[in-house]
Motif scaffolding. Structure first.
Motif, PDB file in Angstrom:
ATOM      1  N   ARG A   1      51.570  17.682 -26.017  1.00 20.42           N
ATOM      2  CA  ARG A   1      50.720  18.481 -25.137  1.00 20.42           C
ATOM      3  C   ARG A   1      51.557  19.589 -24.517  1.00 20.42           C
ATOM      4  NH1 ARG A   1      45.966  17.232 -22.202  1.00 20.42           N
ATOM      5  NH2 ARG A   1      46.111  15.080 -22.919  1.00 20.42           N
ATOM      6  N   ARG A   2      51.005  20.786 -24.457  1.00 20.98           N
ATOM      7  CA  ARG A   2      51.729  21.909 -23.875  1.00 20.98           C
ATOM      8  C   ARG A   2      52.089  21.601 -22.430  1.00 20.98           C
ATOM      9  NH1 ARG A   2      47.195  24.388 -25.582  1.00 20.98           N
ATOM     10  NH2 ARG A   2      46.749  25.010 -23.435  1.00 20.98           N
ATOM     11  N   ALA A   3      53.214  22.145 -21.996  1.00 21.43           N
ATOM     12  CA  ALA A   3      53.701  21.871 -20.647  1.00 21.43           C
ATOM     13  C   ALA A   3      52.689  22.308 -19.595  1.00 21.43           C
ATOM     14  CB  ALA A   3      55.037  22.563 -20.419  1.00 21.43           C
ATOM     15  N   ASP A   4      52.023  23.434 -19.833  1.00 24.65           N
ATOM     16  CA  ASP A   4      51.056  23.896 -18.832  1.00 24.65           C
ATOM     17  C   ASP A   4      49.852  22.964 -18.765  1.00 24.65           C
ATOM     18  OD1 ASP A   4      50.199  24.642 -21.358  1.00 24.65           O
ATOM     19  OD2 ASP A   4      49.314  26.539 -20.708  1.00 24.65           O
ATOM     20  N   ALA A   5      49.466  22.408 -19.908  1.00 23.16           N
ATOM     21  CA  ALA A   5      48.348  21.467 -19.907  1.00 23.16           C
ATOM     22  C   ALA A   5      48.728  20.189 -19.171  1.00 23.16           C
ATOM     23  CB  ALA A   5      47.919  21.150 -21.334  1.00 23.16           C
ATOM     24  N   GLU A   6      49.965  19.736 -19.353  1.00 24.90           N
ATOM     25  CA  GLU A   6      50.435  18.550 -18.638  1.00 24.90           C
ATOM     26  C   GLU A   6      50.434  18.796 -17.137  1.00 24.90           C
ATOM     27  OE1 GLU A   6      50.997  15.667 -19.598  1.00 24.90           O
ATOM     28  OE2 GLU A   6      51.620  15.613 -21.696  1.00 24.90           O
ATOM     29  N   ARG A   7      50.896  19.978 -16.746  1.00 30.79           N
ATOM     30  CA  ARG A   7      50.908  20.304 -15.311  1.00 30.79           C
ATOM     31  C   ARG A   7      49.494  20.373 -14.760  1.00 30.79           C
ATOM     32  NH1 ARG A   7      55.218  23.729 -16.927  1.00 30.79           N
ATOM     33  NH2 ARG A   7      53.773  25.488 -17.138  1.00 30.79           N
ATOM     34  N   SER A   8      48.584  20.939 -15.554  1.00 34.10           N
ATOM     35  CA  SER A   8      47.199  21.045 -15.121  1.00 34.10           C
ATOM     36  C   SER A   8      46.580  19.661 -14.942  1.00 34.10           C
ATOM     37  CB  SER A   8      46.401  21.852 -16.145  1.00 34.10           C
ATOM     38  OG  SER A   8      45.035  21.852 -15.825  1.00 34.10           O
ATOM     39  N   ARG A   9      46.830  18.772 -15.892  1.00 30.12           N
ATOM     40  CA  ARG A   9      46.284  17.404 -15.794  1.00 30.12           C
ATOM     41  C   ARG A   9      46.862  16.688 -14.582  1.00 30.12           C
ATOM     42  NH1 ARG A   9      46.961  12.063 -17.063  1.00 30.12           N
ATOM     43  NH2 ARG A   9      45.177  11.036 -18.076  1.00 30.12           N
ATOM     44  N   ALA A  10      48.168  16.851 -14.368  1.00 29.17           N
ATOM     45  CA  ALA A  10      48.808  16.208 -13.218  1.00 29.17           C
ATOM     46  C   ALA A  10      48.232  16.732 -11.908  1.00 29.17           C
ATOM     47  CB  ALA A  10      50.314  16.434 -13.265  1.00 29.17           C
ATOM     48  N   ALA A  11      47.960  18.035 -11.858  1.00 29.79           N
ATOM     49  CA  ALA A  11      47.391  18.623 -10.641  1.00 29.79           C
ATOM     50  C   ALA A  11      46.004  18.056 -10.365  1.00 29.79           C
ATOM     51  CB  ALA A  11      47.324  20.145 -10.776  1.00 29.79           C
ATOM     52  N   VAL A  12      45.211  17.895 -11.424  1.00 25.43           N
ATOM     53  CA  VAL A  12      43.867  17.329 -11.266  1.00 25.43           C
ATOM     54  C   VAL A  12      43.970  15.888 -10.766  1.00 25.43           C
ATOM     55  CG1 VAL A  12      41.785  16.591 -12.492  1.00 25.43           C
ATOM     56  CG2 VAL A  12      42.786  18.838 -12.963  1.00 25.43           C
ATOM     57  N   LEU A  13      44.869  15.118 -11.365  1.00 19.60           N
ATOM     58  CA  LEU A  13      45.006  13.714 -10.979  1.00 19.60           C
ATOM     59  C   LEU A  13      45.531  13.595  -9.546  1.00 19.60           C
ATOM     60  CD1 LEU A  13      44.648  10.838 -11.922  1.00 19.60           C
ATOM     61  CD2 LEU A  13      46.917  10.945 -12.967  1.00 19.60           C
ATOM     62  N   ASP A  14      46.475  14.445  -9.174  1.00 21.24           N
ATOM     63  CA  ASP A  14      46.992  14.439  -7.800  1.00 21.24           C
ATOM     64  C   ASP A  14      45.869  14.750  -6.810  1.00 21.24           C
ATOM     65  OD1 ASP A  14      49.539  13.894  -8.689  1.00 21.24           O
ATOM     66  OD2 ASP A  14      50.248  15.957  -8.544  1.00 21.24           O
ATOM     67  N   ALA A  15      45.090  15.786  -7.126  1.00 21.53           N
ATOM     68  CA  ALA A  15      44.013  16.191  -6.226  1.00 21.53           C
ATOM     69  C   ALA A  15      42.950  15.103  -6.133  1.00 21.53           C
ATOM     70  CB  ALA A  15      43.389  17.497  -6.722  1.00 21.53           C
ATOM     71  N   ALA A  16      42.615  14.483  -7.263  1.00 24.67           N
ATOM     72  CA  ALA A  16      41.601  13.430  -7.259  1.00 24.67           C
ATOM     73  C   ALA A  16      42.066  12.234  -6.440  1.00 24.67           C
ATOM     74  CB  ALA A  16      41.285  13.003  -8.688  1.00 24.67           C
ATOM     75  N   THR A  17      43.324  11.854  -6.591  1.00 29.04           N
ATOM     76  CA  THR A  17      43.854  10.710  -5.847  1.00 29.04           C
ATOM     77  C   THR A  17      43.770  10.963  -4.347  1.00 29.04           C
ATOM     78  OG1 THR A  17      45.362  10.168  -7.668  1.00 29.04           O
ATOM     79  CG2 THR A  17      45.855   9.227  -5.514  1.00 29.04           C
ATOM     80  N   ALA A  18      44.165  12.153  -3.918  1.00 33.38           N
ATOM     81  CA  ALA A  18      44.144  12.480  -2.491  1.00 33.38           C
ATOM     82  C   ALA A  18      42.718  12.637  -1.968  1.00 33.38           C
ATOM     83  CB  ALA A  18      44.938  13.760  -2.245  1.00 33.38           C
TER      84      ALA A  18
END
Length: 207
Positions: A12-29
């Motif tokens: 997975r492209r690095a930007d896609a990984e960062r995007s997924r992580a950002a979504v998961l971080d935001a959802a968790t919070a």
């Protein structure tokens, strides 16, 4: 003869990984504060479009599942740091349940996903690491004479798990406070295991 094996999936492209992580971080919070938050709210919190959220998670249930998996991993790590193999089994079990209640207070969406504050996951795969630790605790308590040695450990683990579900749902429904739920669960668990009930004032707070 040329190989017929399928090519390895491209990373997975690095930007896609960062995007997924950002979504998961935001959802968790966000789900910790607003368990009913929708995909649009989560997208806004992550600073991405709703289409981007759906590109990573096909449904809200899939995203909640990913949040639950993350929270469960954090809970298991906390349990491993809590010294569950140390001291009396009943005290170690109380520490395990206190970890569960802290998880519940920070992440009420876990309860809504059909989990409980003791086990923490919405699938058997997520339950397994916590169940394994709980089983070892119960077996140790039975060997040491703290818990009733007659019932199979698996049965006692199932009872403790069911009590966790019941307490969690009572709190989620607003019929008990988190403190009341934690105290009721602790007392009911020790009774089910054949251990002496906690002395009032001696049990740690789940906050």
């Amino acid at each position: 003869m040329p190989s017929t094996a399928s090519p390895a999936p491209r990373p997975r492209r690095a930007d896609a990984e960062r995007s997924r992580a950002a979504v998961l971080d935001a959802a968790t919070a966000l789900l910790a504060e607003r368990p009913d938050a929708g995909m649009r709210d989560i997208a806004a919190a992550a600073g991405v479009t709703r289409q981007t959220v759906y590109a990573h998670f096909a449904s809200r249930d899939a995203l909640v599942g990913a949040v639950t998996e993350r929270v469960t991993g954090e809970a298991v790590a906390a349990m491993d740091e809590a010294g569950l193999e140390e001291g009396p089994a009943a005290e170690a079990l109380t520490r395990l349940q206190d970890i569960g209640w802290r998880l519940f207070r920070r992440n009420p969406v876990v309860i809504q996903a059909g989990t409980d504050p003791v086990r923490g996951g919405s699938s058997e795969t997520l339950h397994e690491p916590v169940d394994a630790r709980l089983t070892r605790l119960v077996e140790r308590g039975q060997r040491d004479g703290e818990f009733d040695p007659a019932p199979p450990a698996a049965w006692l683990v199932a009872v403790v798990t069911a009590l966790g579900h019941a307490a969690g749902h009572e709190v989620a429904a607003g019929r008990m406070s988190a403190d009341e739920g934690a105290a009721a669960l602790r007392t009911a668990t020790l009774r089910a295991l054949g251990a002496p009930p906690p002395v009032p004032g001696d049990a740690p707070s789940p906050s």
